[in-house]
Design a protein around this motif. Sequence first.
Motif, PDB file in Angstrom:
ATOM      1  N   SER A  18       3.938   2.533   0.396  1.00  0.00           N
ATOM      2  CA  SER A  18       5.074   1.797   0.981  1.00  0.00           C
ATOM      3  C   SER A  18       5.853   2.604   2.020  1.00  0.00           C
ATOM      4  CB  SER A  18       6.056   1.395  -0.117  1.00  0.00           C
ATOM      5  OG  SER A  18       5.456   0.518  -1.013  1.00  0.00           O
ATOM      6  N   SER A  54      -2.853  -2.234   0.505  1.00  0.00           N
ATOM      7  CA  SER A  54      -1.607  -1.894   1.189  1.00  0.00           C
ATOM      8  C   SER A  54      -0.393  -2.240   0.348  1.00  0.00           C
ATOM      9  CB  SER A  54      -1.517  -2.623   2.527  1.00  0.00           C
ATOM     10  OG  SER A  54      -0.275  -2.318   3.142  1.00  0.00           O
ATOM     11  N   SER A  55       0.463  -1.261   0.130  1.00  0.00           N
ATOM     12  CA  SER A  55       1.772  -1.493  -0.474  1.00  0.00           C
ATOM     13  C   SER A  55       2.722  -1.872   0.642  1.00  0.00           C
ATOM     14  CB  SER A  55       2.279  -0.220  -1.139  1.00  0.00           C
ATOM     15  OG  SER A  55       1.360   0.247  -2.081  1.00  0.00           O
ATOM     16  N   GLY A  56       3.972  -2.033   0.296  1.00  0.00           N
ATOM     17  CA  GLY A  56       4.977  -2.255   1.323  1.00  0.00           C
ATOM     18  C   GLY A  56       5.613  -3.636   1.284  1.00  0.00           C
ATOM     19  N   ALA A  57       5.133  -4.507   0.386  1.00  0.00           N
ATOM     20  CA  ALA A  57       5.715  -5.850   0.338  1.00  0.00           C
ATOM     21  C   ALA A  57       7.188  -5.784  -0.061  1.00  0.00           C
ATOM     22  CB  ALA A  57       4.924  -6.730  -0.634  1.00  0.00           C
ATOM     23  N   VAL A  58       7.470  -5.037  -1.120  1.00  0.00           N
ATOM     24  CA  VAL A  58       8.859  -4.957  -1.582  1.00  0.00           C
ATOM     25  C   VAL A  58       9.716  -4.249  -0.531  1.00  0.00           C
ATOM     26  CG1 VAL A  58      10.380  -3.952  -3.328  1.00  0.00           C
ATOM     27  CG2 VAL A  58       8.238  -5.029  -4.026  1.00  0.00           C
ATOM     28  N   ALA A  59       9.213  -3.127  -0.018  1.00  0.00           N
ATOM     29  CA  ALA A  59       9.992  -2.361   0.966  1.00  0.00           C
ATOM     30  C   ALA A  59      10.274  -3.190   2.216  1.00  0.00           C
ATOM     31  CB  ALA A  59       9.241  -1.075   1.330  1.00  0.00           C
ATOM     32  N   ASN A 139      -3.203  -6.467  -2.398  1.00  0.00           N
ATOM     33  CA  ASN A 139      -1.930  -6.009  -2.956  1.00  0.00           C
ATOM     34  C   ASN A 139      -1.797  -6.633  -4.328  1.00  0.00           C
ATOM     35  OD1 ASN A 139       0.557  -4.775  -3.305  1.00  0.00           O
ATOM     36  ND2 ASN A 139       1.567  -5.820  -1.597  1.00  0.00           N
ATOM     37  N   GLU A 140      -0.837  -6.133  -5.104  1.00  0.00           N
ATOM     38  CA  GLU A 140      -0.575  -6.791  -6.374  1.00  0.00           C
ATOM     39  C   GLU A 140       0.128  -8.112  -6.092  1.00  0.00           C
ATOM     40  OE1 GLU A 140       1.191  -4.387  -9.391  1.00  0.00           O
ATOM     41  OE2 GLU A 140       1.068  -6.014 -10.846  1.00  0.00           O
ATOM     42  N   ASP A 142       2.796  -9.602  -6.663  1.00  0.00           N
ATOM     43  CA  ASP A 142       4.108  -9.247  -7.219  1.00  0.00           C
ATOM     44  C   ASP A 142       4.927 -10.461  -7.632  1.00  0.00           C
ATOM     45  OD1 ASP A 142       4.161  -6.315  -6.934  1.00  0.00           O
ATOM     46  OD2 ASP A 142       4.007  -6.725  -4.800  1.00  0.00           O
ATOM     47  N   GLY A 152       1.568  -2.376 -11.945  1.00  0.00           N
ATOM     48  CA  GLY A 152       2.620  -1.367 -11.874  1.00  0.00           C
ATOM     49  C   GLY A 152       2.691  -0.653 -10.550  1.00  0.00           C
ATOM     50  N   ASP A 153       1.621  -0.022 -10.165  1.00  0.00           N
ATOM     51  CA  ASP A 153       1.680   0.707  -8.906  1.00  0.00           C
ATOM     52  C   ASP A 153       0.356   0.537  -8.175  1.00  0.00           C
ATOM     53  OD1 ASP A 153      -0.144   3.216  -9.295  1.00  0.00           O
ATOM     54  OD2 ASP A 153       0.902   2.868 -11.176  1.00  0.00           O
ATOM     55  N   ASN A 154       0.393   0.708  -6.893  1.00  0.00           N
ATOM     56  CA  ASN A 154      -0.807   0.446  -6.102  1.00  0.00           C
ATOM     57  C   ASN A 154      -1.814   1.588  -6.108  1.00  0.00           C
ATOM     58  OD1 ASN A 154       0.000  -2.097  -5.560  1.00  0.00           O
ATOM     59  ND2 ASN A 154       0.105  -1.872  -3.328  1.00  0.00           N
ATOM     60  N   GLY A 215       8.120   2.650  -3.077  1.00  0.00           N
ATOM     61  CA  GLY A 215       7.031   2.116  -3.886  1.00  0.00           C
ATOM     62  C   GLY A 215       7.169   2.607  -5.314  1.00  0.00           C
ATOM     63  N   ARG A 216       6.133   2.403  -6.104  1.00  0.00           N
ATOM     64  CA  ARG A 216       6.204   2.739  -7.521  1.00  0.00           C
ATOM     65  C   ARG A 216       5.465   4.031  -7.866  1.00  0.00           C
ATOM     66  NH1 ARG A 216       8.991   0.530 -11.604  1.00  0.00           N
ATOM     67  NH2 ARG A 216       7.162   0.887 -12.903  1.00  0.00           N
ATOM     68  N   GLY A 217       4.554   4.430  -7.010  1.00  0.00           N
ATOM     69  CA  GLY A 217       3.711   5.567  -7.383  1.00  0.00           C
ATOM     70  C   GLY A 217       4.353   6.915  -7.112  1.00  0.00           C
TER      71      GLY A 217
HETATM   72  N1  GLU Z   1       2.980  -3.950  -4.732  1.00  0.00           N
HETATM   73  C1  GLU Z   1       4.142  -3.237  -4.320  1.00  0.00           C
HETATM   74  C2  GLU Z   1       4.520  -3.599  -2.877  1.00  0.00           C
HETATM   75  O1  GLU Z   1       3.699  -4.048  -2.115  1.00  0.00           O
HETATM   76  C3  GLU Z   1       3.926  -1.751  -4.278  1.00  0.00           C
HETATM   77  C4  GLU Z   1       3.593  -1.055  -5.502  1.00  0.00           C
HETATM   78  C5  GLU Z   1       3.500   0.455  -5.178  1.00  0.00           C
HETATM   79  O2  GLU Z   1       4.221   0.919  -4.334  1.00  0.00           O
HETATM   80  O3  GLU Z   1       2.711   1.157  -5.754  1.00  0.00           O
HETATM   81  O4  GLU Z   1       5.645  -3.394  -2.517  1.00  0.00           O
END
Ligand code: GLU
Length: 373
Positions: A18, A54-59, A139-140, A142, A152-154, A215-217
């Motif tokens: 992220s 790819s993470s970054g959806a929440v951010a 992506n997860e 979410d 939990g984490d990507n 992110g979570r990781g």
């Molecule tokens: N799925 C979450 C997102 O896209 C990220 C999880 C993570 O950062 O590991 O924001």
Amino acid sequence: MLREHFPRPRRIVIKIGSALVTGDGAGLDRVALTGWAREIAGLRQQGYEVVLVSSGAVAEGMHRLGLVERPHALHLLQAAAAVGQMGLVQAYEREFSGHGLHAAQILLTHDDLADRARYLNARSTMQTLLALGTIPVVNENDTVANEEIRLGDNDTLGALVANLVVADLLLILTDQEGLYDRDPRAYADACLIGEGKASDPALLEHVSASFGRFGRGGMATKLLAAERAARSGTHTVIAYGRQPEVIARVVRGESLGTWLKPDREPLAARKRWIADQLHSRGELLLDTGAARVLRESGRSLLAVGVVDIRGVFRRGEVVTCTDPEGKPIARGLCNYGADEVRRIRGLKAEAIESVLGYVAEPELIHRDNLVLL
Ligand code: GLU
């Protein structure tokens, strides 16, 4: 400098964190995205198959909604992810189409991968997308993932995807150079660990379990991801994602970041799927003899060795076997549901029929459905 004995990967899973994707939360980093997409398109042209996690959806959602802090309330977090995921897919679609490539969105939850039929569907869809020459962007999911079904984490998701497609290389791009022997933010003389074994427990001692801000990781989840991915023989490299041509250079075998090599025999596909279950439905507590037989001879688990059980599970669901000290030693698909196991625990196989009135299988967990942890 080139790495000695680095594999020539053909199928590669690239996970981007992220903080990188969103320029530390400042909104999608277009310049960086353009660079990674160009590199991935270049690999594709040379015949490599690439899956992007790819993470970054929440951010990105936080950025778009003007939220300064990562929300604690799950519904707000999920709403942010839903908004941000739009930005991610738009950006990847635009970048890859600029190279004449189709991006394909895949959103997964743990439940999708825990269910054998859905898992096999996800696998064949992913294989088809690769055969069609597209770039799957994973992506997860979410929006629907509550605590129970979330991955939990990507980093973990990246490893599960690597196992799903049996990747040769899992490349985790992050905002640190790799794994250090000490926290580089606290110690100026911390040294980068150039390579190691994916299942070396000593590596985890170098890292704290801290999460990133977006992110979570953290580094710990990356090491666990490497260990998990090694079950399908996948090599992992953790590298700083903002250095020029990082993807191509890692794939070529340049010694960037930390290379974690698989150091155990890869598991067969079905056993890998069992090992990749993050949540088990119940626990079977074994007596000393049964725990030893499982550990040493890899035989099936019989009801006679089960002292107690916990949880609610149905026939065919994943359970964890623990030794008398409570240490998880194996995981497997149980041939009987929890209520049945309560009635037949401690009994010899021949006695099952007189208690239940039927016999599903003589063993509780057949060795083909059992994985040592
Ligand atoms: N799925 C979450 C997102 O896209 C990220 C999880 C993570 O950062 O590991 O924001």
